[in-house]
Motif scaffolding. Structure first.
Motif, PDB file in Angstrom:
ATOM      1  N   ASN A 115      44.945  31.626  28.512  1.00  0.00           N
ATOM      2  CA  ASN A 115      44.506  32.183  29.790  1.00  0.00           C
ATOM      3  C   ASN A 115      43.168  31.604  30.226  1.00  0.00           C
ATOM      4  O   ASN A 115      42.973  31.289  31.398  1.00  0.00           O
ATOM      5  N   LEU A 116      42.247  31.486  29.270  1.00  0.00           N
ATOM      6  CA  LEU A 116      40.924  30.944  29.575  1.00  0.00           C
ATOM      7  C   LEU A 116      41.035  29.567  30.210  1.00  0.00           C
ATOM      8  O   LEU A 116      40.310  29.234  31.137  1.00  0.00           O
ATOM      9  N   ALA A 117      41.990  28.767  29.672  1.00  0.00           N
ATOM     10  CA  ALA A 117      42.157  27.420  30.202  1.00  0.00           C
ATOM     11  C   ALA A 117      42.609  27.468  31.660  1.00  0.00           C
ATOM     12  O   ALA A 117      42.437  26.500  32.398  1.00  0.00           O
ATOM     13  N   GLY A 118      43.177  28.605  32.075  1.00  0.00           N
ATOM     14  CA  GLY A 118      43.675  28.700  33.441  1.00  0.00           C
ATOM     15  C   GLY A 118      42.708  29.378  34.416  1.00  0.00           C
ATOM     16  O   GLY A 118      43.005  29.480  35.595  1.00  0.00           O
ATOM     17  N   VAL A 119      41.575  29.853  33.920  1.00  0.00           N
ATOM     18  CA  VAL A 119      40.617  30.532  34.802  1.00  0.00           C
ATOM     19  C   VAL A 119      39.983  29.504  35.743  1.00  0.00           C
ATOM     20  O   VAL A 119      39.573  28.439  35.300  1.00  0.00           O
ATOM     21  N   PRO A 120      39.903  29.808  37.061  1.00  0.00           N
ATOM     22  CA  PRO A 120      39.295  28.850  37.998  1.00  0.00           C
ATOM     23  C   PRO A 120      37.852  28.540  37.576  1.00  0.00           C
ATOM     24  O   PRO A 120      37.125  29.438  37.148  1.00  0.00           O
ATOM     25  N   SER A 121      37.464  27.287  37.765  1.00  0.00           N
ATOM     26  CA  SER A 121      36.193  26.869  37.189  1.00  0.00           C
ATOM     27  C   SER A 121      35.000  27.544  37.856  1.00  0.00           C
ATOM     28  O   SER A 121      33.958  27.737  37.229  1.00  0.00           O
ATOM     29  N   VAL A 122      35.164  27.965  39.112  1.00  0.00           N
ATOM     30  CA  VAL A 122      34.037  28.610  39.787  1.00  0.00           C
ATOM     31  C   VAL A 122      33.687  29.939  39.110  1.00  0.00           C
ATOM     32  O   VAL A 122      32.533  30.356  39.079  1.00  0.00           O
ATOM     33  N   ILE A 123      34.709  30.584  38.497  1.00  0.00           N
ATOM     34  CA  ILE A 123      34.464  31.824  37.766  1.00  0.00           C
ATOM     35  C   ILE A 123      33.544  31.543  36.573  1.00  0.00           C
ATOM     36  O   ILE A 123      32.650  32.329  36.242  1.00  0.00           O
ATOM     37  N   TYR A 124      33.780  30.398  35.910  1.00  0.00           N
ATOM     38  CA  TYR A 124      32.884  30.008  34.818  1.00  0.00           C
ATOM     39  C   TYR A 124      31.463  29.831  35.330  1.00  0.00           C
ATOM     40  O   TYR A 124      30.499  30.130  34.637  1.00  0.00           O
TER      41      TYR A 124
END
Lengths: 303, 299
Positions: A115-124
Motif C-alpha cells: 500500500n505504501l508503494a501506492g501512496v501518492p508522492s505528495v502525501i509523502y
C-alpha cells in the motif's frame, strides 16, 4: 473432413497473425510516444545545453541562467535518500523474508508495504513537512528532503530485496544450513551476496524514481532561486563542517524545470527543456546501469 | 572393490519389523561370533553402530510422516533406504541433521542416538547447528554455492572457525582428493563451481560435506540428477567413503542400492517394513511387500 481441418487451421493462423500485428502496434505506440517526447525536448532544449548552462546559478535573465544549484541539490538530496533508504530497506526485506514467522502479522505488514508503494508522492511530502521539518525541526533542508524521498522509495527497496531473496533456491539455503551455518551466516555469506544483483537493480530504480520526484519537494520547500551551494563537507577545519550541508536550503532539477516552465517567456521554456534533457539523461543512465548490473548478476549466477 | 569384497562385509540376518513394536534384532535368525564382542548393547547382532533411530516419528503439522521407526546405522558401512515415492525416506534422512528445524510446524518424536557420544540428535537440548557440523549431507540436486571451487569446499571449514590459509588449503586438497575430483579441478580452484559438469558438481558437494570431517554422511538420492557414468563414479566414491564414515543413502535405484550398500531398509507409507543385509533384502526378503518392491512389482 480434411478440408474442414484445413479451414480451421487457416483460421487459427489468421488469428495468430492478427494478434501479432496488434502486439506490434501496441509496442509501437509506446515507443513512438517516447520518441516524440524526447524529440520535442531535444528540439527545444538542445541548443541551450552547454557548459555555461551546467555551471551557472539561476538568473533573472534566461540566457545566463543555469542548473548548477539544482544539480548539486539533487545530488545531495539523493545521497541522503540512498544512505537512509538502502540500508533500512535491505534490512527490512531480509528480516521479512528470512526471519519473520510467516503468519498473520507478516501478511499485514506485507500488504501495508504494498500500500505504501501506492501512496501518492505528495502525501509523502506532507508527512515529511509535518515530521521532519516541523516536529524534528530539521528545516526546509537537504536532510528533510532526502529523508522524505527515502521514505517514499523505501517500499521499492524492500520489495526488490524480498523478490531477489525469493529467487535463491531452497537447496542453496539448505546446503549452507547443512554445513552448520547459523541464520545470520547464511544471510551474510550467501543470501545477500547472491541477491545483490536484484537488490542493486531495485535500489537504482528507486533512486532514479526519487530523482524525478517533484511534488513532495515542493511541499518540503525546495527553492528555485538560489545563488549559492551547500557548504562543502570538506570545508576547513575539516570535520567541523562535514555535516553542515545537510541543513542547507536547496533546489532540485525537477522543481527548477517546473519553475522555468511556468514562466511566460520562450527563453525560459528552452531552459526548462534543456534541464529536462539532463534529467532524462540521468535517469536513463541509471536505468541502463540497473540493466547492466542485472545482466552481470544473471550471467554469474544461474540456478 | 570387487563384488566378493563387497559382500564380505559382516552381515546380520534380516529382520522383519511388523508395525511399530518388534524390537530390532531380537528375531535375527543367526549371529556371527566375531561381531558380538564390539557391538552395542542395543543390538547385539550388529557391528558397532554409528547411530540408532529409536521409535522415531515425525510430523508435518498434524500429518504424521514417520511412524515409530527403529533403524540402526552401522559404522563404516553404507545403509540404503529404499521405498516408493512419498514413503518417508527423505523425511527420515533429514531428521539426522535436524534440517526439518528450518521449517515451521514440524515435530520429532522418539530418539536418534549418535554414537559414541550417545547424544540424542533430535533432543531439544541438542543444538541443531552443532549436529549439522557433525553430520554431513549431500543433496539430490548438485547444489554448489555460486562461489569458487575452493570456497565451496572451504566453507564448512570456515564455519568451524579455521582461518589459517595453509590449513584451509591443505584440508581442501585432502577433501578433493578423497572424492576423486582433485585431478580434474586442481588447476582451476578459483574458477566458479558452476563451470563444472553435473557429476563433478556432485562430487564437489561431497567434498564440501567431508572437508569438515563429519562423523557420518547423509545422501539424499545423490545420483538422481546424473547420467549413468557420473552415477557410477559417485557409487565408487560411496564405496570408498564407507572406509571412514557411516553412510545413510536414500535411493530410488534398486541396482544402486544392491551395488553400493551393505544394509538396506525398505520403507513404505512412513513405516519401516524390513531391514537387513542388502543381499538378504534383495535375494531373500522376509516380507511380501519388500519382495514385491525389489522385484519391481510395485513402486
Amino acid at each position: 473432413m480434411d478440408q474442414q481441418t484445413a479451414k480451421i487451421v487457416a483460421r487459427r493462423k489468421r488469428e495468430d497473425r492478427l494478434f501479432k500485428l496488434l502486439g506490434i502496434g501496441c509496442t509501437l505506440i509506446a515507443l513512438a510516444t517516447l520518441a516524440v517526447l524526447l524529440g520535442n525536448l531535444l528540439y527545444t532544449g538542445f541548443s541551450r545545453l552547454d557548459w555555461q548552462f551546467l555551471t551557472s546559478f539561476p538568473s533573472r535573465k534566461a540566457e545566463s541562467a543555469g542548473i548548477l544549484a539544482a544539480s548539486v541539490g539533487t545530488l545531495a538530496v539523493i545521497a541522503v535518500t540512498a544512505l537512509t533508504a538502502v540500508p533500512l530497506g535491505i534490512a527490512a526485506g531480509v528480516y521479512m523474508e528470512e526471519y519473520a514467522r510467516k503468519g498473520r502479522i507478516n501478511t499485514i505488514i506485507e500488504v501495508n508495504i504494498a500500500n505504501l508503494a501506492g501512496v501518492p508522492s505528495v502525501i509523502y511530502g506532507l508527512l515529511g513537512l509535518g515530521l521532519f521539518v516541523y516536529y524534528f525541526h530539521l528545516g526546509h533542508s537537504i536532510l528533510s528532503a532526502g529523508l522524505t524521498l527515502g521514505l517514499l522509495v523505501l517500499p521499492i527497496v524492500i520489495v526488490a530485496t524480498r523478490e531477489a531473496l525469493r529467487t535463491i533456491p531452497v537447496h542453496i539455503r539448505e546446503a549452507a544450513y547443512a554445513l552448520g551455518a547459523t541464520k545470520w551466516q547464511v544471510v551474510r555469506h550467501h543470501l545477500v551476496r547472491y541477491a545483490l544483483g536484484g537488490i542493486s537493480t531495485g535500489v537504482i530504480i528507486a533512486l532514479s524514481r526519487a530523482i524525478g520526484e517533484t511534488a513532495p519537494l515542493i511541499v518540503i520547500g525546495a527553492v528555485t532561486f538560489i545563488r549559492f551551494l551547500p557548504t562543502s563537507p570538506f570545508e576547513a577545519p575539516f570535520p567541523h563542517h562535514a555535516f553542515d550541508w545537510l541543513q542547507s536550503p536547496f533546489a532540485v532539477l525537477p522543481n527548477q524545470m517546473f519553475d522555468w516552465t511556468s514562466r511566460p517567456t520562450e527563453d525560459f521554456h528552452r531552459n526548462a527543456a534543456a534541464s529536462g534533457i539532463v534529467l532524462i539523461a540521468v535517469t536513463l543512465t541509471l536505468n541502463a546501469v540497473a540493466i547492466f548490473v542485472r545482466y552481470r548478476a544473471r550471467r554469474n549466477i544461474k540456478w | 572393490m570387487s563384488v566378493e569384497a563387497q559382500f564380505a562385509q559382516p552381515r546380520p540376518g534380516n529382520t522383519v519389523l511388523t508395525g511399530n513394536t518388534a524390537p530390532l534384532g531380537n528375531t535375527a535368525p543367526h549371529q556371527r561370533p566375531h561381531m558380538t564382542e564390539a557391538s552395542k548393547p542395543a543390538s547385539p547382532q550388529l557391528p558397532p553402530l554409528k547411530a540408532h533411530a529409536k521409535k522415531l516419528s515425525f510430523f508435518y503439522g498434524t500429518h504424521q510422516a514417520l511412524h515409530a521407526i527403529d533403524l540402526p546405522l552401522v559404522d563404516m558401512h553404507v545403509t540404503a533406504l529404499i521405498g516408493p515415492s512419498g514413503c518417508g525416506k527423505s523425511t527420515f534422512l533429514r531428521c539426522f541433521n535436524r534440517i526439518h528445524d528450518l521449517y515451521p510446524n514440524t515435530r520429532y518424536d522418539g530418539e536418534i542416538i549418535l554414537y559414541p557420544s550417545a547424544a540424542n540428535i533430535i533432543s531439544r537440548d541438542v543444538d541443531p547447528i552443532e549436529m549439522r557440523m557433525r553430520i554431513g549431507m549431500v543433496f539430490q540436486k548438485p547444489n554448489p554455492f555460486p562461489k569458487s571451487i575452493f570456497e565451496n569446499v572451504a566453507y564448512g571449514l570456515r564455519l568451524k572457525g579455521i582461518r589459517n590459509a595453509t590449513e584451509l588449503k591443505d584440508r581442501v586438497e585432502t577433501a578433493l582428493k578423497s572424492t576423486a575430483i582433485w585431478e580434474e579441478v586442481k588447476n582451476r580452484l578459483n574458477k566458479s563451481a558452476y563451470d563444472l559438469s553435473g557429476g563433478q558438481q556432485q562430487r564437489l558437494c561431497i567434498a564440501r560435506a567431508v572437508a569438515a570431517e563429519p562423523e557420518m554422511l547423509l545422501m539424499d538420492e545423490p545420483c538422481s540428477a546424473l547420467d549413468p557414468i557420473a552415477s557410477g563414479k559417485i557409487e565408487d566414491l560411496i564405496r570408498e567413503l564407507r572406509k571412514k564414515y557411516a553412510v545413510l543413502i536414500v535411493t530410488h535405484n534398486m541396482q544402486q542400492a544392491s551395488r553400493a550398500s551393505d544394509y538396506t531398509a525398505f520403507m513404505y507409507m512412513g513405516k519401516l517394513v524390513e531391514f537387513g543385509a542388502t543381499t538378504d533384502i534383495f535375494t531373500n526378503p522376509k516380507s511380501k511387500e519388500t519382495e514385491d518392491y525389489v522385484t519391481g512389482r510395485f513402486g
